[in-house]
Design a protein around this motif. Structure first.
Motif, PDB file in Angstrom:
ATOM      1  N   VAL A 310       0.844  -1.201   0.000  1.00  0.00           N
ATOM      2  CA  VAL A 310       0.000   0.000   0.000  1.00  0.00           C
ATOM      3  C   VAL A 310       0.877   1.248   0.000  1.00  0.00           C
ATOM      4  O   VAL A 310       0.638   2.204  -0.749  1.00  0.00           O
ATOM      5  CB  VAL A 310      -0.960   0.011   1.205  1.00  0.00           C
ATOM      6  CG1 VAL A 310      -1.706   1.343   1.292  1.00  0.00           C
ATOM      7  CG2 VAL A 310      -1.959  -1.133   1.118  1.00  0.00           C
ATOM      8  N   GLU A 311       1.918   1.231   0.837  1.00  0.00           N
ATOM      9  CA  GLU A 311       2.813   2.392   0.926  1.00  0.00           C
ATOM     10  C   GLU A 311       3.490   2.655  -0.416  1.00  0.00           C
ATOM     11  O   GLU A 311       3.587   3.807  -0.875  1.00  0.00           O
ATOM     12  CB  GLU A 311       3.864   2.123   2.017  1.00  0.00           C
ATOM     13  CG  GLU A 311       4.603   3.371   2.507  1.00  0.00           C
ATOM     14  CD  GLU A 311       5.836   3.691   1.661  1.00  0.00           C
ATOM     15  OE1 GLU A 311       6.253   4.869   1.647  1.00  0.00           O
ATOM     16  OE2 GLU A 311       6.362   2.769   1.020  1.00  0.00           O
ATOM     17  N   ALA A 312       3.947   1.601  -1.093  1.00  0.00           N
ATOM     18  CA  ALA A 312       4.606   1.746  -2.390  1.00  0.00           C
ATOM     19  C   ALA A 312       3.619   2.237  -3.450  1.00  0.00           C
ATOM     20  O   ALA A 312       3.958   3.089  -4.291  1.00  0.00           O
ATOM     21  CB  ALA A 312       5.218   0.416  -2.815  1.00  0.00           C
ATOM     22  N   VAL A 313       2.397   1.717  -3.419  1.00  0.00           N
ATOM     23  CA  VAL A 313       1.367   2.120  -4.380  1.00  0.00           C
ATOM     24  C   VAL A 313       1.025   3.600  -4.222  1.00  0.00           C
ATOM     25  O   VAL A 313       0.902   4.335  -5.209  1.00  0.00           O
ATOM     26  CB  VAL A 313       0.100   1.248  -4.220  1.00  0.00           C
ATOM     27  CG1 VAL A 313      -1.100   1.874  -4.928  1.00  0.00           C
ATOM     28  CG2 VAL A 313       0.345  -0.154  -4.745  1.00  0.00           C
ATOM     29  N   VAL A 314       0.887   4.050  -2.975  1.00  0.00           N
ATOM     30  CA  VAL A 314       0.549   5.458  -2.728  1.00  0.00           C
ATOM     31  C   VAL A 314       1.657   6.363  -3.250  1.00  0.00           C
ATOM     32  O   VAL A 314       1.395   7.399  -3.881  1.00  0.00           O
ATOM     33  CB  VAL A 314       0.301   5.702  -1.224  1.00  0.00           C
ATOM     34  CG1 VAL A 314       0.095   7.187  -0.954  1.00  0.00           C
ATOM     35  CG2 VAL A 314      -0.921   4.915  -0.750  1.00  0.00           C
ATOM     36  N   ARG A 315       2.920   6.002  -3.029  1.00  0.00           N
ATOM     37  CA  ARG A 315       4.037   6.797  -3.559  1.00  0.00           C
ATOM     38  C   ARG A 315       3.996   6.853  -5.083  1.00  0.00           C
ATOM     39  O   ARG A 315       4.233   7.903  -5.687  1.00  0.00           O
ATOM     40  CB  ARG A 315       5.372   6.220  -3.075  1.00  0.00           C
ATOM     41  CG  ARG A 315       5.744   6.630  -1.666  1.00  0.00           C
ATOM     42  CD  ARG A 315       7.169   6.260  -1.306  1.00  0.00           C
ATOM     43  NE  ARG A 315       7.332   4.835  -1.066  1.00  0.00           N
ATOM     44  CZ  ARG A 315       7.995   4.008  -1.854  1.00  0.00           C
ATOM     45  NH1 ARG A 315       8.557   4.452  -2.962  1.00  0.00           N
ATOM     46  NH2 ARG A 315       8.083   2.717  -1.550  1.00  0.00           N
ATOM     47  N   LYS A 322       8.272  10.639  -0.722  1.00  0.00           N
ATOM     48  CA  LYS A 322       8.228  10.706   0.741  1.00  0.00           C
ATOM     49  C   LYS A 322       7.456   9.493   1.265  1.00  0.00           C
ATOM     50  O   LYS A 322       6.661   8.902   0.529  1.00  0.00           O
ATOM     51  CB  LYS A 322       7.528  11.994   1.193  1.00  0.00           C
ATOM     52  CG  LYS A 322       8.310  13.263   0.915  1.00  0.00           C
ATOM     53  CD  LYS A 322       7.537  14.470   1.411  1.00  0.00           C
ATOM     54  CE  LYS A 322       8.303  15.755   1.143  1.00  0.00           C
ATOM     55  NZ  LYS A 322       7.531  16.960   1.595  1.00  0.00           N
ATOM     56  N   PRO A 323       7.683   9.089   2.533  1.00  0.00           N
ATOM     57  CA  PRO A 323       6.916   7.963   3.095  1.00  0.00           C
ATOM     58  C   PRO A 323       5.414   8.180   2.913  1.00  0.00           C
ATOM     59  O   PRO A 323       4.893   9.250   3.172  1.00  0.00           O
ATOM     60  CB  PRO A 323       7.308   7.974   4.577  1.00  0.00           C
ATOM     61  CG  PRO A 323       8.673   8.578   4.590  1.00  0.00           C
ATOM     62  CD  PRO A 323       8.668   9.617   3.497  1.00  0.00           C
ATOM     63  N   GLY A 326       3.828  11.361   1.151  1.00  0.00           N
ATOM     64  CA  GLY A 326       3.615  12.649   1.811  1.00  0.00           C
ATOM     65  C   GLY A 326       2.305  12.753   2.562  1.00  0.00           C
ATOM     66  O   GLY A 326       2.009  13.793   3.167  1.00  0.00           O
ATOM     67  N   ILE A 327       1.489  11.692   2.562  1.00  0.00           N
ATOM     68  CA  ILE A 327       0.233  11.695   3.336  1.00  0.00           C
ATOM     69  C   ILE A 327       0.558  11.572   4.819  1.00  0.00           C
ATOM     70  O   ILE A 327       1.429  10.801   5.213  1.00  0.00           O
ATOM     71  CB  ILE A 327      -0.671  10.516   2.911  1.00  0.00           C
ATOM     72  CG1 ILE A 327      -1.166  10.690   1.471  1.00  0.00           C
ATOM     73  CG2 ILE A 327      -1.873  10.372   3.850  1.00  0.00           C
ATOM     74  CD1 ILE A 327      -1.991   9.525   0.951  1.00  0.00           C
ATOM     75  N   GLN A 328      -0.155  12.356   5.646  1.00  0.00           N
ATOM     76  CA  GLN A 328      -0.015  12.203   7.099  1.00  0.00           C
ATOM     77  C   GLN A 328      -0.699  10.908   7.523  1.00  0.00           C
ATOM     78  O   GLN A 328      -1.845  10.651   7.168  1.00  0.00           O
ATOM     79  CB  GLN A 328      -0.633  13.383   7.852  1.00  0.00           C
ATOM     80  CG  GLN A 328      -0.453  13.266   9.362  1.00  0.00           C
ATOM     81  CD  GLN A 328      -1.238  14.307  10.150  1.00  0.00           C
ATOM     82  OE1 GLN A 328      -2.112  14.981   9.602  1.00  0.00           O
ATOM     83  NE2 GLN A 328      -0.939  14.439  11.416  1.00  0.00           N
ATOM     84  N   ALA A 356       8.553  -0.095   5.911  1.00  0.00           N
ATOM     85  CA  ALA A 356       7.708   1.090   5.785  1.00  0.00           C
ATOM     86  C   ALA A 356       7.304   1.641   7.148  1.00  0.00           C
ATOM     87  O   ALA A 356       7.177   2.861   7.313  1.00  0.00           O
ATOM     88  CB  ALA A 356       6.455   0.757   4.966  1.00  0.00           C
ATOM     89  N   TRP A 357       7.116   0.748   8.127  1.00  0.00           N
ATOM     90  CA  TRP A 357       6.704   1.203   9.469  1.00  0.00           C
ATOM     91  C   TRP A 357       7.752   2.141  10.060  1.00  0.00           C
ATOM     92  O   TRP A 357       7.426   3.235  10.536  1.00  0.00           O
ATOM     93  CB  TRP A 357       6.495  -0.004  10.377  1.00  0.00           C
ATOM     94  CG  TRP A 357       6.034   0.347  11.765  1.00  0.00           C
ATOM     95  CD1 TRP A 357       6.818   0.708  12.831  1.00  0.00           C
ATOM     96  CD2 TRP A 357       4.685   0.379  12.244  1.00  0.00           C
ATOM     97  NE1 TRP A 357       6.048   0.969  13.934  1.00  0.00           N
ATOM     98  CE2 TRP A 357       4.730   0.769  13.610  1.00  0.00           C
ATOM     99  CE3 TRP A 357       3.460   0.111  11.665  1.00  0.00           C
ATOM    100  CZ2 TRP A 357       3.586   0.893  14.372  1.00  0.00           C
ATOM    101  CZ3 TRP A 357       2.313   0.233  12.442  1.00  0.00           C
ATOM    102  CH2 TRP A 357       2.385   0.622  13.775  1.00  0.00           C
TER     103      TRP A 357
END
Length: 622
Positions: A310-315, A322-323, A326-328, A356-357
């Motif tokens: 999920v983190e990679a997809v959002v980037r 950014k991690p 850039g979403i908080q 990612a954590w």
């Protein structure tokens, strides 16, 4: 403007429209981000100040003869019509907590202010005063002012400060009344989702989030994590805030969607590259680009691989390295409770084990004050069970509950089962044993194609079968003061006018009517279900009981298969007096060693954070 001040303000998107006598728009002003302040001038007149992004973009309106439309306030939207200025102010994307406070303060202050006749000399003085400035912020309404406003609204007949409902308008037409009545006191509540005082530890979490930090907060069962999440959601602008959870039921509790819906990558079984392509072609990509604040509840049930994907997809979608693009990030959960679902012969890989954590989480908090249970002895037992520490004394106390008679008023104890199928079988067989005819209640879904999704995400079933004598659980807060709350246990006493009449353990009675549940879709739409607010309650699965507080519960933990299951089951009980544990064995309770190690390091980091407070760095002294 310093938003930490005691003034009453709301920051949101604002649009102003001025109309002529024919109702045509003569002027428009749009502010993507505006700050509205409630102020008083030197003559104690109340004004709404609208300040745009540019320093000179300031417009002020006297708060007289206004109409407030707050029907969609729970979505961060409202409008104020200033009749003297022939201008309407449209607000959107407002943090719900700010908007509720702002509109409530206008109501209360207007109810309390006295009207004075305007003379030529006073008008001249006011114009001079306004030219010099000198406005002071109005503080949010105090409890005394709210009570005073309620009394005045209930006894004084005057022009309303809010637009009457269509029902009120029709009623006045029928009775020939022309003068609007004072607003009822219940308008002061304004569907505020943030009712209830926060503890100091909860305030620290909220402050860090409003400060823009990526936060993970945890706590044992009953420490108010869900309550705090709702406060956080209400404090953030709704259009750019996505509330998600690992499961549909948890997402429903906070009015959000599942993380799977948000990400648009299904179960995430494909490679990272394939997931990125899948998400870019889905409707979720639009949501991913506009989101600024992402909330994930029940994070303990998200496995590390899925979190990393999920983190990679959002980037990738946001084209931002950014991690989390850039979403908080606001993460909530208790890793001592239910772990991620894993396949056979595969080891559980917790979210905190992912790379990612470490890159995403900036600040950690732990809520320690338990609100669900009041007995310190029971709280101590639960805290020990949580970490898998079972002493002889704890074993004896839990075994002793097996002899307790916890049934009353015909209400049997709800059995908590380790498997969903076992709970369903118990409910079906017990219903079958009851004499008499059965009544079937079919839910009314706003979208028939989404019935399966609603079944997965809502606690209320699409098809509810009841008989007289059926053990049920209330699934909606109907009357908190009378104990008719979500999780209350009852028994069907009779059917009246086609509806079940239920007697509750607390002694109350309720004739059920159709209630409404809503869930959001990934595209921002709303799907609704109307149904009788009950579910069969001879048995529940431990998974389905998360978030509930039960006042009459029994369990046999012999078939628990995951670390944390026994703790989740025991912590549902409101007290030792309403709990019955059958055949307790200390071997049924254990905690995952990886989780124990995580929390050991986690608490060390919290301690270091307390020694070095968050905020501005201290200046070096030479």
């Amino acid at each position: 403007m310093n938003q930490d001040s005691e003034g009453c303000y709301v920051t949101c998107t604002a649009r102003l429209e001025w109309l002529n006598a024919e109702g045509c728009i003569t002027r428009k002003v749009n502010h993507k981000t505006a700050t509205l302040r409630l102020v008083r001038n030197n003559f104690r007149e109340m004004l709404v100040e609208v300040r745009g992004e540019k320093a000179n973009a300031v417009i002020k309106f006297a708060v007289r003869a206004i109409s407030v439309f707050n029907r969609f306030m729970s979505e961060g939207k409202a409008s104020i019509k200033f009749q003297e200025d022939k201008c309407t102010l449209f607000l959107s994307n407002a943090p719900i907590a700010q908007l509720v406070t702002f509109l409530k303060t206008i109501f209360v202050k207007m109810t309390g202010q006295s009207e004075k006749p305007i003379t030529k000399s006073s008008m001249r003085d006011k114009l001079l005063s306004n030219a010099k400035g000198g406005e002071t912020d109005i503080s949010p309404a105090t409890t005394a002012e709210v009570n005073k406003a309620r009394e005045k609204a209930a006894t004084v007949s005057r022009a309303t400060v809010t637009t009457p409902s269509p029902t009120s308008i029709r009623k006045r037409k029928m009775t020939g009344e022309n003068t609007p009545k004072a607003p009822r006191a219940k308008k002061l509540n304004m569907s505020n989702p943030t009712i209830g005082e926060m503890t100091e530890e909860q305030k620290k979490v909220l402050a860090a989030i409003l400060g823009g930090r990526n936060v993970f907060f945890t706590g044992s069962a009953g420490t108010g994590k869900s309550f705090l999440l709702k406060r956080i959601i209400a404090a953030l602008p709704p259009d750019v805030t996505m509330a998600t959870a690992s499961t549909g039921v948890a997402a429903c509790h906070i009015g959000g969607i599942t993380l799977h819906q948000f990400a648009g990558i299904g179960l995430g079984t494909a490679s990272v590259e394939a997931c990125c392509q899948m998400a870019s072609k889905s409707a979720a990509s639009t949501i991913l680009r506009k989101t600024k604040h992402l909330i994930i509840d029940e994070i303990s049930m998200i496995d590390a691989d899925y979190f990393e994907k999920v983190e990679a997809v959002v980037r990738y979608i946001r084209r931002n390295e950014k991690p989390f693009g850039g979403i908080q990030l606001i993460l909530c959960g208790d890793f001592f409770q239910l772990p991620p679902v894993s396949k056979r012969d595969e080891k559980v890989k917790f979210c905190f084990q992912s790379k990612a954590w470490a890159n995403c989480v900036q600040v950690n908090f732990e809520l320690r004050i338990v609100h669900r249970q009041k007995d310190p002895i029971f709280i101590n037992i639960l805290n020990n069970v949580r970490i898998g520490r079972i002493t002889e004394e704890i074993t004896e106390k839990l075994k002793a509950t097996s002899l307790q008679k916890i049934e009353s008023n015909g209400i049997l104890a709800t059995r908590l089962c380790s498997h969903i199928r076992e709970a369903n079988e118990i409910n079906d067989s017990q219903l079958e044993k009851l004499p008499g005819d059965q009544k079937v209640f079919i839910a009314e879904d706003s979208d028939k194609m989404m019935t399966k999704t609603l079944d997965q995400q809502l606690p209320v079933p699409s098809r509810l079968v009841l008989k007289v004598g059926a053990q049920v659980m209330l699934l909606k807060n109907i009357n908190v003061s009378s104990g008719l709350v979500n999780g209350a246990r009852g028994v069907v006493a009779k059917f009246q006018d086609g509806s079940p009449v239920v007697h509750f353990r607390t002694g109350g009675q309720y004739q059920a009517k159709m209630e409404t549940w809503s869930i959001k879709t990934a595209g921002g739409g709303i799907i609704q279900r109307k149904q009788i607010p009950f579910k069969l309650a001879w048995a529940f699965s431990i998974h389905k009981s998360q978030g509930l507080t039960l006042d009459c519960v029994e369990m046999s933990l012999s078939r628990v298969f995951d670390a944390g299951q026994a703790y989740v089951a025991l912590s549902r009980a409101q007290s030792m007096e309403c709990l019955r544990v059958l055949d307790f064995n200390a071997k049924q309770v254990w905690a995952n060693p990886l989780v124990l190690e995580f929390y050991k390091n986690f608490r060390r980091r919290i301690h270091e954070m307390e020694l070095i407070p968050l905020g501005r760095k201290a200046k070096s002294v030479c």
